[in-house]
Design an enzyme around this catalytic site. Structure first.
Site, PDB file in Angstrom:
ATOM      1  N   MET A  30      29.200  49.199  57.519  1.00  0.00           N
ATOM      2  CA  MET A  30      29.043  50.577  57.989  1.00  0.00           C
ATOM      3  C   MET A  30      27.670  51.122  57.584  1.00  0.00           C
ATOM      4  SD  MET A  30      32.753  52.349  57.943  1.00  0.00           S
ATOM      5  CE  MET A  30      32.759  52.810  56.237  1.00  0.00           C
ATOM      6  N   TYR A  32      24.125  51.883  55.244  1.00  0.00           N
ATOM      7  CA  TYR A  32      23.718  52.323  53.905  1.00  0.00           C
ATOM      8  C   TYR A  32      23.807  51.126  52.953  1.00  0.00           C
ATOM      9  CZ  TYR A  32      22.029  55.914  50.880  1.00  0.00           C
ATOM     10  OH  TYR A  32      21.217  56.647  50.063  1.00  0.00           O
ATOM     11  N   GLU A  35      23.086  46.001  47.449  1.00  0.00           N
ATOM     12  CA  GLU A  35      23.095  44.577  47.051  1.00  0.00           C
ATOM     13  C   GLU A  35      24.439  43.900  47.339  1.00  0.00           C
ATOM     14  OE1 GLU A  35      21.902  47.063  45.302  1.00  0.00           O
ATOM     15  OE2 GLU A  35      20.039  46.502  44.285  1.00  0.00           O
ATOM     16  N   HIS A  37      26.267  44.332  50.104  1.00  0.00           N
ATOM     17  CA  HIS A  37      26.072  43.846  51.474  1.00  0.00           C
ATOM     18  C   HIS A  37      25.069  42.689  51.464  1.00  0.00           C
ATOM     19  CE1 HIS A  37      26.960  48.283  52.222  1.00  0.00           C
ATOM     20  NE2 HIS A  37      27.933  47.695  52.894  1.00  0.00           N
ATOM     21  N   GLY A 147      33.597  41.313  51.896  1.00  0.00           N
ATOM     22  CA  GLY A 147      33.598  41.399  50.441  1.00  0.00           C
ATOM     23  C   GLY A 147      34.994  41.544  49.866  1.00  0.00           C
ATOM     24  N   LYS A 149      35.445  43.299  47.483  1.00  0.00           N
ATOM     25  CA  LYS A 149      35.477  44.732  47.127  1.00  0.00           C
ATOM     26  C   LYS A 149      36.601  45.431  47.902  1.00  0.00           C
ATOM     27  CE  LYS A 149      33.980  48.951  46.224  1.00  0.00           C
ATOM     28  NZ  LYS A 149      33.583  49.626  47.444  1.00  0.00           N
ATOM     29  N   ARG A 187      29.414  54.726  48.984  1.00  0.00           N
ATOM     30  CA  ARG A 187      29.956  56.034  48.583  1.00  0.00           C
ATOM     31  C   ARG A 187      29.504  56.450  47.181  1.00  0.00           C
ATOM     32  NH1 ARG A 187      34.622  54.380  52.025  1.00  0.00           N
ATOM     33  NH2 ARG A 187      34.770  55.961  53.647  1.00  0.00           N
TER      34      ARG A 187
HETATM   35  P1  AMP Z   1      31.157  48.685  54.168  1.00  0.00           P
HETATM   36  O1  AMP Z   1      29.779  48.921  54.680  1.00  0.00           O
HETATM   37  O2  AMP Z   1      31.456  49.464  52.924  1.00  0.00           O
HETATM   38  O3  AMP Z   1      32.216  48.778  55.222  1.00  0.00           O
HETATM   39  O4  AMP Z   1      31.187  47.180  53.677  1.00  0.00           O
HETATM   40  C1  AMP Z   1      30.828  46.127  54.535  1.00  0.00           C
HETATM   41  C2  AMP Z   1      31.185  44.824  53.866  1.00  0.00           C
HETATM   42  O5  AMP Z   1      30.497  44.712  52.623  1.00  0.00           O
HETATM   43  C3  AMP Z   1      32.679  44.719  53.548  1.00  0.00           C
HETATM   44  O6  AMP Z   1      33.120  43.395  53.810  1.00  0.00           O
HETATM   45  C4  AMP Z   1      32.721  45.045  52.083  1.00  0.00           C
HETATM   46  O7  AMP Z   1      33.823  44.475  51.401  1.00  0.00           O
HETATM   47  C5  AMP Z   1      31.414  44.441  51.609  1.00  0.00           C
HETATM   48  N1  AMP Z   1      31.012  45.064  50.345  1.00  0.00           N
HETATM   49  C6  AMP Z   1      30.833  46.393  50.114  1.00  0.00           C
HETATM   50  N2  AMP Z   1      30.514  46.600  48.823  1.00  0.00           N
HETATM   51  C7  AMP Z   1      30.495  45.385  48.224  1.00  0.00           C
HETATM   52  C8  AMP Z   1      30.246  44.935  46.898  1.00  0.00           C
HETATM   53  N3  AMP Z   1      29.956  45.780  45.916  1.00  0.00           N
HETATM   54  N4  AMP Z   1      30.306  43.607  46.655  1.00  0.00           N
HETATM   55  C9  AMP Z   1      30.605  42.736  47.653  1.00  0.00           C
HETATM   56  N5  AMP Z   1      30.860  43.087  48.916  1.00  0.00           N
HETATM   57  C10 AMP Z   1      30.810  44.392  49.201  1.00  0.00           C
END
Ligand code: AMP
Length: 280
Positions: A30, A32, A35, A37, A147, A149, A187
């Site tokens: 999404m 922003y 590290e 990502h 991730g 996460k 976030r």
């Molecule tokens: P998001 O942009 O938050 O939707 O995350 C995109 C992808 O990055 C998802 O697969 C998340 O699980 C992964 N991700 C976000 N934060 C982390 C993190 N701290 N460590 C590893 N992967 C992450």
């Protein structure tokens, strides 16, 4: 690195990559980018010839009172991070590009989405699985990287791919943390100085839980109490949930064995943060 905005542009690039016999890795985000990502992008680059990163703040996975409108966005920064970690193509579709007409199709994974974040964010996982299906159909990746996460999301997408025979290999990647233990997240930007300090209760709670389990504690509700005590001592923190579940079924377990996920969502002020550990 190429930056594209339309589905037809990505399709054209991918067609050429496939013609050239190149393997395509895909990292949906999404935006922003941080590290966390970056680690997914790097892993994708190590294992594929081409890496496509999408950044799309998907409106259908946000509830009516959630942070869709204020979700942080910074295209320039995203392009820099993406390029640094080896991304070849950034796909930044608009909402109109992804949802040009009234949508009548929703992809639902049952069961695994009932608890944890699924219970607290009704409709969230339908939004995720629907957009990921669309993105898979657009990008046609050989491998896709997610991730740990978002551990429940990872397991839900793995199940979706198995159930639908999607020709994509889903690969889970470990959580990347700040030096003090806070899991990296877009976030985290919402946190003020005091909140940033308070946010350490998530990782600290998990650390205390792990210590107790290593010392022989096996009863889930005792471990949940240990985590809750750590969090409840912090006045800025409010527990949304703390759960211990079987990693494959996402159902609560009473006793801690192997294959267990300890997951939590905690409000720090107005910001909802998640964290987890998996006990293999
Ligand atoms: P998001 O942009 O938050 O939707 O995350 C995109 C992808 O990055 C998802 O697969 C998340 O699980 C992964 N991700 C976000 N934060 C982390 C993190 N701290 N460590 C590893 N992967 C992450």
């Amino acid at each position: 690195m190429k930056v594209v905005y339309t589905i037809s542009e990505v399709r054209e690039l991918v067609k050429q990559y496939k013609r050239d016999g190149l393997k395509v890795g895909f990292v949906p985000t999404m935006g922003y980018l941080h590290e966390g990502h970056g680690s997914l992008i790097k892993r994708a680059k190590d294992e594929n010839d081409i890496v496509i990163v999408s950044t799309f703040v998907n409106p259908i996975q946000f509830g009516p009172n959630e942070d869709l409108d204020k979700y942080p966005r910074d295209q320039k920064r995203d392009e820099e991070v993406c390029e640094t970690y080896g991304g070849d193509v950034m796909f930044l579709p608009s909402v109109e590009e992804m949802y040009p007409e009234e949508r009548k199709t929703t992809v639902t994974v049952e069961g695994l989405t009932a608890g944890l974040c699924g219970a607290k964010r009704p409709g969230h996982f339908n939004g995720v699985t629907t957009v990921v299906t669309k993105l898979f159909n657009i990008v046609l990746p050989d491998r896709a990287y997610f991730g740990q996460k978002d551990a429940q999301q990872l397991m839900v997408i793995k199940k979706m791919v198995r159930d639908l025979n999607s020709p994509v290999e889903v690969i889970g990647c470990p959580i990347v943390r700040e030096e003090d233990g806070l899991a990296k997240s877009s976030r985290n930007k919402y946190l003020g100085e005091e909140e940033r300090k308070a946010a350490l209760v998530l990782s600290r709670g998990l650390k205390e839980a792990k210590k107790a389990i290593d010392n022989g504690e096996k009863v889930s509700k005792n471990v949940i109490s240990i985590i809750s005590d750590v969090i409840n001592k912090e006045p800025l923190a409010k527990i949304d949930y703390v759960s211990i579940v079987d990693i494959n079924t996402m159902e609560d377990v009473e006793e801690i064995g192997s294959g267990v996920l300890i997951a939590m969502a905690v409000y720090i002020g107005k910001t909802r943060l998640i964290d987890n550990i998996i006990l293999e």
